[in-house]
Design an enzyme around this catalytic site. Structure first.
Site, PDB file in Angstrom:
ATOM      1  N   HIS A  76       0.826  -1.307  -0.152  1.00 55.49           N
ATOM      2  CA  HIS A  76       0.004   0.195   0.028  1.00 55.49           C
ATOM      3  C   HIS A  76       0.804   1.266  -0.033  1.00 55.49           C
ATOM      4  CE1 HIS A  76       1.004  -0.426   4.280  1.00 55.49           C
ATOM      5  NE2 HIS A  76       0.447   0.862   4.595  1.00 55.49           N
ATOM      6  N   HIS A  78       1.617   4.082   1.803  1.00 52.58           N
ATOM      7  CA  HIS A  78       1.886   4.716   2.995  1.00 52.58           C
ATOM      8  C   HIS A  78       3.601   5.084   2.912  1.00 52.58           C
ATOM      9  CE1 HIS A  78      -1.989   4.387   5.732  1.00 52.58           C
ATOM     10  NE2 HIS A  78      -1.893   5.492   5.030  1.00 52.58           N
ATOM     11  N   ASP A  80       6.044   4.957   5.011  1.00 50.41           N
ATOM     12  CA  ASP A  80       7.027   3.942   5.546  1.00 50.41           C
ATOM     13  C   ASP A  80       7.115   2.645   4.942  1.00 50.41           C
ATOM     14  OD1 ASP A  80       4.078   3.913   6.443  1.00 50.41           O
ATOM     15  OD2 ASP A  80       4.988   2.241   7.697  1.00 50.41           O
TER      16      ASP A  80
END
Length: 261
Positions: A76, A78, A80
């Site tokens: 996904h 994000h 990080d």
């Protein structure tokens, strides 16, 4: 020596195919840090990397040195999990496949649900699991059956649904989809330690979400249908450290959107 979680900057073998390199970026949302997964078929040199992580030169170099890297997959969007993509591609030349087209590199291939990725002796099944984010995706390693869950299921605690594009209805459906995969599948999460069996964890996550949803529904009966977000959070999470309320707001916002449709 057998390594245990957490083990920063060290390649820890978890299954015959999957090893993990834990990035040293601990925090409230990342737990001990981001797990970068390295998948390699027995007897093969090349590997598939899942989620290179943040743009940390040392972390990316350690992953690149485990290569050659034939392919990189993204669970996904994000930061990080993805901020290191461009630097990692520079280091390895690896194409990057992701649901979000802005994250793809050196290929136009996305991650359609049910797609079987056959690469360097591996067979990886794409299981779309939106909810945490719209693009959230899990991967089943065919043969051994382990499942990379990204942030859909974590190694401890429960995940927060992103208030910008997370969706509770999608998330509940994704949890049921993971439950349908059956018992005995090792969980390889985006954060936290690996878990021995996906089924009871996914069942707990589903029960927990449904319980929280009922609590929010009950709060609206007491507070009124138009109650403000923070008022609902303080009511539902009265037994939780107030420092965590800003995080809880994200999930409650998504729950309110679900209930008010």
């Amino acid at each position: 020596m057998t390594l245990a979680h957490p083990a920063y900057a060290q390649l820890r073998q978890v299954t015959p195919i999957a090893a993990v390199m834990l990035e040293n970026n601990p925090g409230m949302m990342t737990l001990d840090g981001t797990n970068t997964w390295i998948l390699r078929a027995p007897g093969r040199e090349e590997c598939v990397v899942v989620d290179p992580g943040e743009n940390d030169e040392d972390h990316l170099r350690r992953i690149a040195e485990v290569g050659p890297v034939a392919l990189t997959l993204i669970t996904h969007r994000h930061h990080d999990h993805t901020d290191g993509i461009d630097r990692f591609v520079e280091m390895t030349g690896s194409p990057v496949r992701a649901v979000d087209p802005t994250l793809r590199r050196r290929t136009d291939a996305g991650l359609p649900d049910g797609d079987l990725i056959e690469e360097v002796g591996l067979a990886i099944r794409v299981v779309r699991t939106p909810g945490h984010t719209k693009d959230s995706t899990s991967f089943v390693i065919e043969g051994e059956g382990s499942v990379l869950t990204g942030d859909t299921i974590l190694g401890r605690g429960t995940t927060v649904l992103d208030s910008t594009d997370g969706d509770l209805g999608d998330y509940l459906a994704s949890l049921r989809k993971l439950i349908d995969l059956g018992a005995g599948r090792t969980v390889l999460p985006g954060h936290g330690s690996d878990l021995p069996d996906l089924l009871p964890v996914a069942e707990y996550y589903l029960a927990h979400r449904e319980e929280r949803l009922e609590q929010v529904r009950a709060a609206l009966v007491v507070l009124g249908e138009g109650a403000a977000l923070r008022t609902v959070v303080e009511h539902v999470y009265a037994d939780v450290d107030p420092k965590l309320w800003p995080v809880a707001e994200q999930s409650v916002r998504v729950q309110l959107e679900y209930l008010r449709r």
